[in-house]
Structure formats: C-alpha cells, structure tokens
Design a protein around this motif. Structure first.
Motif, short mmCIF file in Angstrom:
data_model
loop_
_atom_site.label_atom_id
_atom_site.label_comp_id
_atom_site.label_asym_id
_atom_site.label_seq_id
_atom_site.Cartn_x
_atom_site.Cartn_y
_atom_site.Cartn_z
N GLY A 532 -25.04 -7.17 55.60
CA GLY A 532 -24.83 -8.55 55.23
C GLY A 532 -24.99 -8.83 53.76
O GLY A 532 -25.15 -9.99 53.36
N ARG A 533 -24.95 -7.82 52.91
CA ARG A 533 -25.11 -8.04 51.48
C ARG A 533 -23.93 -8.81 50.89
O ARG A 533 -22.85 -8.84 51.47
N ALA A 534 -24.10 -9.42 49.77
CA ALA A 534 -23.06 -10.23 49.15
C ALA A 534 -22.77 -9.71 47.75
O ALA A 534 -22.99 -10.39 46.75
N GLU A 535 -22.32 -8.47 47.67
CA GLU A 535 -21.95 -7.89 46.39
C GLU A 535 -20.45 -7.65 46.35
O GLU A 535 -19.80 -7.50 47.38
N GLY A 536 -19.90 -7.61 45.17
CA GLY A 536 -18.48 -7.38 45.04
C GLY A 536 -17.68 -8.67 45.09
O GLY A 536 -18.21 -9.75 44.80
N SER A 537 -16.40 -8.55 45.47
CA SER A 537 -15.51 -9.71 45.46
C SER A 537 -14.69 -9.77 46.75
O SER A 537 -14.66 -8.82 47.53
N ALA A 538 -14.05 -10.89 46.94
CA ALA A 538 -13.18 -11.10 48.11
C ALA A 538 -11.90 -11.76 47.66
O ALA A 538 -11.86 -12.48 46.64
N ILE A 539 -10.82 -11.52 48.40
CA ILE A 539 -9.57 -12.23 48.17
C ILE A 539 -9.52 -13.41 49.15
O ILE A 539 -9.63 -13.23 50.36
N ILE A 540 -9.37 -14.59 48.61
CA ILE A 540 -9.31 -15.81 49.40
C ILE A 540 -7.86 -16.28 49.47
O ILE A 540 -7.17 -16.34 48.45
N LYS A 541 -7.41 -16.64 50.68
CA LYS A 541 -6.02 -17.06 50.87
C LYS A 541 -5.96 -18.48 51.41
O LYS A 541 -6.65 -18.82 52.38
N ASP A 542 -5.15 -19.30 50.77
CA ASP A 542 -4.92 -20.68 51.22
C ASP A 542 -3.70 -20.67 52.14
O ASP A 542 -2.55 -20.61 51.67
N GLU A 543 -3.92 -20.72 53.45
CA GLU A 543 -2.82 -20.63 54.41
C GLU A 543 -1.84 -21.79 54.28
O GLU A 543 -0.66 -21.65 54.56
N THR A 544 -2.33 -22.94 53.87
CA THR A 544 -1.44 -24.11 53.79
C THR A 544 -0.42 -23.98 52.68
O THR A 544 0.60 -24.66 52.68
N ALA A 545 -0.69 -23.11 51.70
CA ALA A 545 0.23 -22.96 50.57
C ALA A 545 1.15 -21.76 50.69
O ALA A 545 2.15 -21.67 49.98
N CYS A 546 0.82 -20.81 51.57
CA CYS A 546 1.60 -19.58 51.68
C CYS A 546 3.00 -19.87 52.20
O CYS A 546 3.18 -20.58 53.19
N ILE A 547 4.03 -19.31 51.53
CA ILE A 547 5.41 -19.52 51.94
C ILE A 547 6.02 -18.27 52.59
O ILE A 547 7.22 -18.20 52.83
N ARG A 548 5.20 -17.27 52.89
CA ARG A 548 5.66 -16.06 53.59
C ARG A 548 6.76 -15.33 52.81
O ARG A 548 7.70 -14.80 53.40
N CYS A 549 6.69 -15.32 51.50
CA CYS A 549 7.76 -14.70 50.71
C CYS A 549 7.69 -13.18 50.72
O CYS A 549 8.68 -12.50 50.47
N GLY A 550 6.50 -12.61 50.99
CA GLY A 550 6.36 -11.17 51.06
C GLY A 550 6.15 -10.49 49.72
O GLY A 550 6.05 -9.25 49.66
N LEU A 551 6.08 -11.24 48.63
CA LEU A 551 5.92 -10.61 47.31
C LEU A 551 4.59 -9.90 47.17
O LEU A 551 4.50 -8.87 46.49
N CYS A 552 3.54 -10.43 47.82
CA CYS A 552 2.23 -9.77 47.73
C CYS A 552 2.28 -8.39 48.36
O CYS A 552 1.70 -7.42 47.84
N ALA A 553 2.97 -8.27 49.51
CA ALA A 553 3.09 -6.98 50.18
C ALA A 553 3.93 -6.01 49.36
O ALA A 553 3.63 -4.81 49.27
N GLU A 554 4.96 -6.53 48.73
CA GLU A 554 5.82 -5.68 47.91
C GLU A 554 5.08 -5.16 46.68
O GLU A 554 5.26 -4.01 46.25
N ARG A 555 4.22 -6.00 46.12
CA ARG A 555 3.53 -5.65 44.87
C ARG A 555 2.35 -4.70 45.10
O ARG A 555 1.99 -3.91 44.22
N CYS A 556 1.73 -4.74 46.28
CA CYS A 556 0.48 -4.02 46.53
C CYS A 556 0.67 -2.51 46.34
O CYS A 556 1.46 -1.88 47.06
#
Length: 575
Positions: A532-556
């Motif tokens: 349960g430690r809280a070190e490091g970082s997280a990626i937070i996603k705003d579902e209401t803004a996502c347009i499903r363009c797929g660019l994040c998957a292409e870039r990864c």
C-alpha cells in the motif's frame, strides 16, 4: 451497413419506426459526445434506417428474421394472455409474448389502436398510417386486437382473469388533470387529453379565435401546436377529418387564431424538449413564462379570460415543486378557450369494486418490483398506469420486461442475461475506420431537415429524415464508446508519450502522494505493490474527455496500451 443498423435499432424495440419519430431520446442525454460539443442525433439516425428497412419502407426487410421469429408459433405454448390497452406498453408486451409462443388478445376501449400514440400525439409528428403499419406487423405474429371493447362494460375484469392464464394491464393514464381554481367549471375550459382525443378522432371542437394553453411540458406544446392548426369545424367522415388547417404563424397573419401558452416555469425550467419549444415558437405560439393561473374569468357561463400571477419561484430550497407567487401581480389574458395541459392520471373504474389489486398512495398499481406483477397473482402491469405519465420508450421497455416475467409465471424458463465480450482491436484497422479523426472531428450536430414554415399545412409531417450523405456525416461524430484504451501497468514505463500526444489532454502523470487517499486507491496500491505504499507516479485518465482516437496506443513504445472493444451478447431488455 444500413441493414445492420436497422437490425440494431429494431431488435430491442417493437416500435422502432414510431420511436424514430417521436421518442424523447434519453439516449442522447447520456451520449458522451455532448462533453465535446453536442450529442449524436441518435433518434434521427434510427429514423433514417427504419425509413429504408422498417414497416414504412417501400420494400421492408424481413422483420421476422430480424427479431429471430421461428415461424408461426403464436399459441403453441397452450397459454392465453390478455392484454388491456393497445398503447406502447400493451403492444410491446403482446409482441414479445407472441414471439415466446403464447396466444395473446389485446382489449382496447378506443376505436383505434395505439393508445396515446394515436389519441395524444398529433399527426404532424406521427403519421397514422405508420402507426397502423407497426400494429399490423404485431397482428401478423398472431396477436388479436379487439377494438371498442371496454373492460367493465363489454367484458368484466373478473371474467377476463378467469378466461386467461395471465393478464397484463397497460391501459395508460387517459384521464386529464384539471385545476380547481375559480371558474374551472365554465364552458370553454378543456383538459388536454380530451382535446387531443377529440382532434385525433376527428370530432368537432369549437375553439374560438383565442386559445390559452396552461402547462410547460411536451403535451402542452402538442396541444398548442394542434390548436393553431385546428379549424374546429370538422365532422367525422370528412376527407381531412383532423381539420389541421393552418400553422400558428399563418393563422396569426390572417387573424384566424391566437394561441398562447402559459407556464409556471421560465425558459431554463421548462420540462418540454428544446425541439418542441423551438418548433412552437417557429409556428407562432406566444409563450408567457413565469406566470401561473389564479382564476378563470367568464361571462354568461363561458370563459372569457385567464387571470395570472407572476411566479416568484417554482421549486423550494430542496428542489421540490412548490410554486410561490408575487402578490398583486394579477393580469388577465383574453381567451375563448382554455386548455389545461398539467398532467394525466389513471382511471381504475374498469377494474370493478372487487379487483383485489392494491394501489399506491399516488393512485397507481403497487408492483412487486422488478417483476411487474401486481398484488394479485397472474396480473401484471406496466406503462403509465403503473408508473405515471412517462415517455413512450419507457412504456415499450415495461411491456417487454413484463412479457418475460409472464413467460416465467406461465412455467417457462427465463432467457439468459446478456454477457459482455471483450476483444482487442488491430490499431491500424481501428484508426483508419471511416470518419475517425484524431481531433475528435469538431463537427457540430447536424439536425434532421424540417418542412419550411410556409408549407406546414394540414397534417403535414414537420420533421423529415436525413438523406444518405447527411446521415453518414452525422454518424461519423460518434466517439465509439464501446472502444477504450486499456493500460497494462506492468509494461508502462511512465515515459509520458501518451500524455504528450493526447489531443484532448485527458491524460496526465501525477505523483501518487498527490492523489486523494480513498479506500479505492488504497486497494489499487495494495494490489500493485502489496504494502500500500504511495511512491512513484500514476497516469490519470479523464473518461469524459477521451475521444477514442487511439493515438496513445499508437505512440506507446512499450505496447502498454491497446485499443479494445466491449460488446454485449444476448438479450438487452434486462438493461
């Protein structure tokens, strides 16, 4: 894929062609596209495909195949179900019971089927022939409809229960509500349901030149727009027996009729759909908002005007309906006819005195939720008579769900619930799908065409359907909500490439110690780190803004993001 689109619209909705024209489209209120600009015009797109393949199409598709109809099966179960009321709830219930193999008889008090679809919705919104085509298909499944058959008169309710294995009551709320203010008993004071019923059955109504409608909902606007068209001189049997002569604007220009709608609510509070409000204004209906009825003025036993008070507030501090008025703000609106469109209520007199069905304090059936069964075994109910006045698609859903419950009551197994299927997508194929744009396609909603004001005469349908290019253009605005980027935290290297490329800025990298310490976050951290430690970082996603363009998957660079589709399998009517 227009044929597939029609199947998607028709399979869960026995009245798809009707709803494509008159539905209040709650699906559009839930559409995530509105977070970017405006929701998809879902109802109009469904109308586009039903116009090509539905009952109204020049060459209708084989609807029996669409609904998986195995052939002539009505009655093969040996069970006989009575349905009271041929409105949307009763028709939908009968439709599904017939598909499940039961013999169904609908008992309808009116001389026409459809309930409020026929008697309450003006023909300029819902063509009568289209409605009757939908009904004829349901009859083709083996359903019998007995018109002019009043329960409690032609046949007693108790006899109906004895003669059938189960009963579904979908009689609707056919009794209009009135106001008991001074002058309510004067000649020329009508209730909305009575007015619409007479207009839609072609009976003569003398409205005079000045009509005032009280109310702010869709029914009030239907009444106002109908009053503006209604000549008031027809008799049954005339070729144009609905006598919808002129639109309000043309009537106002010729001095033929003035229609005023008086509502407690102000613009932002009106319960009517924005489309109805806009159409009413376009057709010359005068709106007096923030005014409430105080008394009805009359002379020689007939109405001559409505005295109103200015409204201080419609709702109290808890959001409950509790209008207050401004003292000494009386004003009189001259009127030859006043029509009250303030709601409807159920009339249970057809049940007789010994029906043994418990009612609620609201004057509705007490149902054993979620089974739609009343307190009397074998008797079910749905639609407005069970829940109060609602939109048509709610009644359709009630009828379908009740059909499944009746099927089980008669000794047959329930259908299996739907399941969810998850499937990874090939990214290039997804990104290259027609109409997908990395910027979300900032294209504003394309509303369906309407008949110009100077051509809105008689019973002419006001709203038209898309042509093919416009339908395709509107559909490309869809965000593909059944598709989503899925993140694999074991692969993620927190490089930030997905954050940089996102056109909607819906991704961000946040240090874990800056996140709110909720129990859910604690569970995620324990699952990821064990302690349960809280070190490091997280990626937070705003579902209401996502347009499903797929660019994040292409870039990864680590292939930590994949685009996956989520589809439902099986029967949808449990949703």
């Amino acid at each position: 894929q227009f044929d597939r689109a029609y199947a998607e619209a028709r399979r869960p909705n026995p009245l798809a062609s009707i709803c494509g024209r008159i539905c209040a489209h709650p699906c559009e209120s839930a559409c995530r596209r509105k977070e970017i600009d405006e929701p998809i015009s879902i109802r109009a797109l469904k109308r586009f495909v039903t116009t090509q393949f539905g009952v109204e199409a020049p060459r209708p598709t084989d609807i029996r195949a669409v609904v998986d109809h195995p052939g002539s099966i009505a009655g093969q179960s040996g069970k006989h179900v009575a349905v009271i009321g041929a409105g949307p709830a009763g028709l939908s219930c009968a439709h599904d019971l017939a598909l499940l193999g039961h013999r169904v008889t609908i008992y309808e008090a009116a001389p026409v089927p459809g309930g409020m679809l026929y008697l309450g919705i003006p023909e300029y919104r819902l063509p009568r022939e289209l409605l009757l085509q939908e009904v004829r298909f349901i009859e083709s499944l083996g359903v019998t409809i007995l018109l002019n058959t009043r329960i409690g008169q032609e046949i007693e309710f108790e006899q109906l229960v004895r003669d059938h294995d189960a009963v579904f009551i979908g009689a609707g709320c056919m009794k209009g509500r009135g106001l008991t203010i001074e002058g309510h008993q004067l000649d020329g004071v009508l209730k909305a349901v009575d007015f619409l019923l007479n207009v839609n059955l072609g009976y003569q109504v003398n409205l005079g030149e000045r009509v005032v409608v009280i109310g702010g909902g869709n029914v009030a606007f239907d009444v106002a727009r109908s009053a503006a068209r209604y000549g008031g001189t027809s008799t049954p049997g005339e070729p144009d027996h609905h006598a919808m002569m002129d639109v309000a604007r043309l009537a106002a220009r010729s001095g033929a009729r003035q229609v005023t709608l008086v509502s407690l609510e102000r613009e932002a509070e009106l319960p009517a759909d924005p489309e109805e409000i806009g159409a009413g204004r376009d057709e010359g209906i005068e709106l007096l908002l923030g005014r409430g009825p105080n008394r009805i003025v009359g002379a020689n036993g007939r109405v001559s005007g409505l005295e109103t008070l200015d409204v201080a507030s419609v709702f109290d501090e808890r959001g409950r309906f509790a209008p207050t008025f401004v003292e000494n703000s009386q004003r009189v609106i001259e009127a030859d006819t006043i029509i009250m469109a303030i709601g409807q209520q159920a009339d249970f007199s057809f049940l007789g005195e010994r029906h043994r069905i418990e009612l609620t304090g609201r004057g509705l059936f007490k149902l054993q939720t979620p089974s739609y069964s009343t307190t009397r075994p074998g008797v079910y109910a749905g639609g407005d008579i069970a829940f109060g006045p609602r939109i048509a698609i709610e009644a359709v859903a009630d009828g379908r769900r009740a059909a499944l419950e009746i099927h089980q009551y008669l000794g047959f197994p329930q259908r299996e619930d739907q399941s969810i299927e998850i499937q990874p997508l090939e990214l290039p194929k997804y990104q290259l799908a027609e109409g997908r744009r990395s910027d979300g396609g900032r294209a504003l909603r394309l509303d369906p065409p309407v008949v110009p004001l100077d051509r809105r005469v008689g019973i002419t349908e006001v709203e038209l359907t898309y042509d093919t290019p416009d339908a395709c253009q509107e559909s490309t605005r869809c965000l593909h909500c059944w598709v989503a980027p899925v993140f694999d935290s074991d692969r993620c290297v927190l490089c930030g490439g997905c954050v940089d490329v996102c056109p909607e800025a819906c991704l961000k990298i946040v240090p874990l110690d800056q996140l709110e310490r909720t129990e859910r976050l604690a569970q995620l951290l324990r699952a990821r780190y064990g302690d349960g430690r809280a070190e490091g970082s997280a990626i937070i996603k705003d579902e209401t803004a996502c347009i499903r363009c797929g660019l994040c998957a292409e870039r990864c660079p680590a292939d930590a993001i994949t685009m996956q589709s989520f589809t439902t399998q099986g029967d949808l009517i449990h949703d």
